[in-house]
Motif scaffolding. Sequence first.
Motif, PDB file in Angstrom:
ATOM      1  N   ALA A  35     -21.936  64.888  13.068  1.00  0.00           N
ATOM      2  CA  ALA A  35     -21.317  64.847  14.399  1.00  0.00           C
ATOM      3  C   ALA A  35     -20.798  63.459  14.744  1.00  0.00           C
ATOM      4  CB  ALA A  35     -22.304  65.326  15.456  1.00  0.00           C
ATOM      5  N   ASP A  36     -21.576  62.426  14.436  1.00  0.00           N
ATOM      6  CA  ASP A  36     -21.144  61.062  14.754  1.00  0.00           C
ATOM      7  C   ASP A  36     -19.877  60.690  13.989  1.00  0.00           C
ATOM      8  OD1 ASP A  36     -23.178  60.539  16.575  1.00  0.00           O
ATOM      9  OD2 ASP A  36     -24.556  59.860  15.008  1.00  0.00           O
ATOM     10  N   GLU A  37     -19.825  61.068  12.731  1.00  0.00           N
ATOM     11  CA  GLU A  37     -18.647  60.761  11.920  1.00  0.00           C
ATOM     12  C   GLU A  37     -17.420  61.484  12.459  1.00  0.00           C
ATOM     13  OE1 GLU A  37     -17.059  61.348   7.330  1.00  0.00           O
ATOM     14  OE2 GLU A  37     -19.225  61.237   7.723  1.00  0.00           O
ATOM     15  N   TYR A  38     -17.609  62.733  12.860  1.00  0.00           N
ATOM     16  CA  TYR A  38     -16.500  63.490  13.448  1.00  0.00           C
ATOM     17  C   TYR A  38     -16.002  62.811  14.719  1.00  0.00           C
ATOM     18  CZ  TYR A  38     -14.228  66.965  16.401  1.00  0.00           C
ATOM     19  OH  TYR A  38     -13.356  67.600  17.242  1.00  0.00           O
ATOM     20  N   ASP A  39     -16.917  62.447  15.587  1.00  0.00           N
ATOM     21  CA  ASP A  39     -16.528  61.884  16.884  1.00  0.00           C
ATOM     22  C   ASP A  39     -15.821  60.540  16.736  1.00  0.00           C
ATOM     23  OD1 ASP A  39     -16.601  61.948  19.829  1.00  0.00           O
ATOM     24  OD2 ASP A  39     -17.948  60.238  19.605  1.00  0.00           O
ATOM     25  N   THR A  40     -16.306  59.706  15.831  1.00  0.00           N
ATOM     26  CA  THR A  40     -15.706  58.375  15.685  1.00  0.00           C
ATOM     27  C   THR A  40     -14.376  58.407  14.936  1.00  0.00           C
ATOM     28  OG1 THR A  40     -17.031  57.959  13.684  1.00  0.00           O
ATOM     29  CG2 THR A  40     -17.924  57.180  15.791  1.00  0.00           C
TER      30      THR A  40
ATOM     31  N   SER B 207     -16.727  67.279  20.580  1.00  0.00           N
ATOM     32  CA  SER B 207     -17.448  66.233  21.315  1.00  0.00           C
ATOM     33  C   SER B 207     -16.827  65.947  22.673  1.00  0.00           C
ATOM     34  CB  SER B 207     -17.494  64.952  20.482  1.00  0.00           C
ATOM     35  OG  SER B 207     -16.179  64.531  20.147  1.00  0.00           O
TER      36      SER B 207
ATOM     37  N   LYS C  25     -25.117  69.401  18.235  1.00  0.00           N
ATOM     38  CA  LYS C  25     -24.896  67.958  18.310  1.00  0.00           C
ATOM     39  C   LYS C  25     -23.582  67.627  19.017  1.00  0.00           C
ATOM     40  CE  LYS C  25     -28.627  66.548  16.148  1.00  0.00           C
ATOM     41  NZ  LYS C  25     -28.558  66.086  14.755  1.00  0.00           N
TER      42      LYS C  25
ATOM     43  N   MET D 261     -22.758  65.758  22.827  1.00  0.00           N
ATOM     44  CA  MET D 261     -21.784  64.688  23.055  1.00  0.00           C
ATOM     45  C   MET D 261     -20.812  65.070  24.169  1.00  0.00           C
ATOM     46  SD  MET D 261     -20.813  63.484  19.190  1.00  0.00           S
ATOM     47  CE  MET D 261     -22.003  62.628  18.151  1.00  0.00           C
TER      48      MET D 261
END
Length: 224
Positions: free
Chosen positions: A18-23, A56, A74, A78
């Motif tokens: 999820a973090d990689e997708y959002d950033t 997100s 996740k 966000m």
Amino acid sequence: MDTNMIDTEAIETFDKFADEYDTWFDRHPAVFQSELAAFKKLIPESGDGLEIGVGSGRFASRRGIKTGVEPSDKLGEMAKIRGIDIHKCTAETLPFKDQQFDFILLSTVLCYVRVPLMALQEVKRVLKTNGILVIGMIDRKSFLGQIYEIKKQENKFYQHAHFYSAAEILDLLHEINFEEEVYQTIFSPIENISTPEPIKPDYGEGGFIVISAKLAKKFFYPSI
């Protein structure tokens, strides 16, 4: 709902990364601004909106959309931080009443839906009679779609996707009595884009297509 219609592997991937997708949006700001500008041409400035596959919450939070559907826990968390009211479900089974929303957004979502026509019929159910459906998608027949098809197995997010051509989605919309206008953007490889791309009408050149669809008006002819 038939669990065979839910791509659990895709949901697990988005949960895990999820973090990689959002950033990704931070790493490609000009691409994000290009897509956002294309949506801005077609999404109403006011009204009760819904984003299906809200992720997100990047697009919804910038377009005043307060309600989102997201099966990934996740990503849903966000989106909540960005002010979106999240419903954990899929596009085929929306927990909303008939004709509830003024406009509905699906951004790069139909490629993860196993039966797109079913999802579009459900969208039609919860959209007001004069409402607007806005679809953002990667056109499979564009240069960008072809790149993603070739490299799909190398991309953790797109390896679960089934890309459609703009013409295929337009055919589905016509099948359920929608009429549309289409815009396109992203005319260069993603890694080469440093400033926002132009937005042009129609499709066939750009990699990212935005479709605005409304229910076609029915004409009644007097009997003779």
